[in-house]
Write a protein that holds these residues in place. Structure first.
Motif: not given
Length: 514
Positions: A26-47
């Motif tokens: 249930s937890a591992v879904g579409l948000g893990n694959i297409w949402r998290f990488p982009g959100v992380a990149y747009e909001n400070g990368g590694g930070a």
């Protein structure tokens, strides 16, 4: 007074392993694959990993444990659980059911897109311009509105998918949900790991990983970055809209609840990190082929990342069709396991409220969801409808549900000490007072700030410049429909006994540990 039927014996998972696989599914879904990488990149990368980790520990894990404790102690669907906390709290349970129902109606279309793209990957049918193919040839996107022009390439596969999903629900917890997750989750893990390993050996992969992990520490001073982190945690962990309440209610009474919650939370976040590594290693390859920096690439978030940018990468790389098949199969599997968990929230609630069998619920409620899904999201305006409904449901509906749950449990029903004692009674690991402080104060305050920010943005400007009338119907109208449904279903009498439930008593020593 409506005639009431006796409640049947509650279904159960075969054991802890089956539950963990289902919860991870249930937890591992579409948000893990297409949402998290982009959100992380747009909001400070590694930070971004700093606020993400803080959000996981201060909100994700505490609310997950809250959902587990509610479901496991009060042994019911979301409406039954909240009614057992107090009759006046039942509407929140139905509001969570409504959220799950709405999400289920559009989740299917994304899974269908992924399934269709498995086939497209074989001969790279998207041609030289995958973005134009996705919005034009495939979706025949006509813009925001409520179109009655349907896309056959989406309509018929979606109909077949719904039949499969309803069959899984009709088979029940052990033969349906658990069996599906026992097959699909290990398969998903293997396929996705193969894809990530392949991506790491692509030319330019190191540049992609550098772009993903390079910290922009100044971003930590931006409140929106922290809001994005908390939003991502709620989006990906499947918390606060009935899923984990429902799933944990099928656990045996002697279950190691709290450690299971930690396993699920960190398994989900580990998969997100793995997805970020795989996605950005691949984007690094794309940037190297085009002779540009990763930051200059477009379409790095949401559907366009998966269905426009990735097909373009597949067309460039050696063995591209195999990579494409791996990626879209992983996306379809992740979406499917999340979809069946979302629908189980609705199924369990209607079984208990109306005395229906699993098959009856699958045909009636699942059938209704299928009709709405086919009508709204397989049309030429489906992309805009999906985007808007998803935005308002997750950023307003789910967050509001989480705040209400914390407030009701802490102040309304005053059951927070009892729930902590229950977790400690059934778990090998001790849940300390830190959990009560987070659930009772820190989390609702943080989420309220997040909700106010989201509301001010949605009220202050038109989302994606969609027409105001369209946003009022697809966005605010959807939220209003959820609220009305919650009140209406609360007023309907229960066909199965719900109020004569007594939680398992806590021993004197357990009470003392509150």
């Amino acid at each position: 007074m409506a005639e009431r039927t006796a409640a049947p014996e509650r279904e159960q998972w075969t054991g802890q392993y089956g539950f963990i696989l289902a919860a991870v599914g249930s937890a591992v879904g579409l948000g893990n694959i297409w949402r998290f990488p982009g959100v992380a990149y747009e909001n400070g990368g590694g930070a971004f990993l700093v606020p993400y980790l803080v959000a996981l520990l201060t909100a994700g894990v505490p609310i997950l444990l809250l959902d587990y404790s509610l479901g496991h102690r009060f042994r019911g669907s979301a409406p039954a659980v909240f009614r057992r906390l107090g009759k006046g709290f039942e509407p929140l349970g139905w509001f969570q059911v409504a959220i799950s129902f709405i999400i289920a109606t559009y989740y299917t279309v994304i899974v269908v897109w992924a399934i269709r793209y498995i086939g497209f990957s074989v001969d790279m049918a998207w041609g030289e311009d995958p973005a134009a193919f996705f919005t034009g040839d495939f979706l025949r996107y006509s813009g925001a509105g409520l179109s009655t022009d349907y896309v056959g390439g989406i309509f018929w596969p979606m109909l077949v998918l719904w039949l499969v999903v309803l069959a899984v629900l009709a088979l029940g917890v052990q033969r349906g949900l658990e069996r599906a997750n026992r097959i699909f989750i290990p398969l998903l893990a293997v396929l996705f790991l193969i894809m990530v390993v392949r991506a790491l050996f692509l030319e330019g992969a190191a540049d992609g990983l550098t772009a993903f992990f390079t910290p922009n520490w100044e971003a930590l001073g931006d409140p929106n970055v922290w809001i994005a982190a908390y939003s991502q945690i709620f989006f990906s962990l499947s918390i606060a809209f009935g899923i984990m309440i429902t799933y944990s209610s099928y656990l045996k009474r002697r279950s190691n609840v709290a450690p299971t919650g930690y396993v699920v939370a960190f398994a989900n976040s580990s998969f997100e990190l793995l997805a970020g590594i795989g996605v950005f290693a691949t984007l690094g390859f794309m940037a190297a082929q085009q002779g540009v920096a990763v930051g200059e690439l477009e379409n790095l978030t949401g559907p366009m990342l998966s269905f426009a940018t990735f097909p373009q990468i597949v067309s460039m790389m050696p063995g591209g069709p195999i990579f494409g098949i791996l990626f879209f199969t992983s996306l379809a599997l992740a979406g499917f396991t999340s979809l069946i968990s979302i629908l189980q929230v609705v199924s369990a609630a209607f079984q208990e409220k109306f005395g229906l069998s699993r098959v009856q619920v699958s045909l009636l409620i699942g059938g209704l969801a299928a009709v709405i899904s086919l009508a709204l999201y397989s049309s030429t305006s489906g992309l805009a409808v999906l985007d808007t409904v998803d935005k308002y449901t997750n950023e307003v509906g789910v967050v509001l549900s989480a705040i209400a749950t914390c407030v009701i449990v802490t102040l309304g029903a005053r059951r927070l000490p009892e729930l902590r004692a229950h977790l400690n009674a059934v778990s090998t690991g001790h849940v300390g007072r830190w959990w009560s402080v987070l659930v009772g104060a820190i989390v609702p305050i943080a989420l309220t700030v997040m909700l106010v920010t989201s509301l001010s943005t949605l009220l202050g400007e038109r989302y994606e410049d969609y027409p105001l009338a369209f946003l009022n119907i697809a966005g605010w109208g959807t939220l209003a429909l959820m609220a009305v449904a919650a009140l209406v279903y609360t007023l309907i009498p229960w066909r199965r006994p719900v109020d004569d439930f007594t939680p398992e008593p806590l021993s004197a020593s357990q009470e003392a540990r509150r």
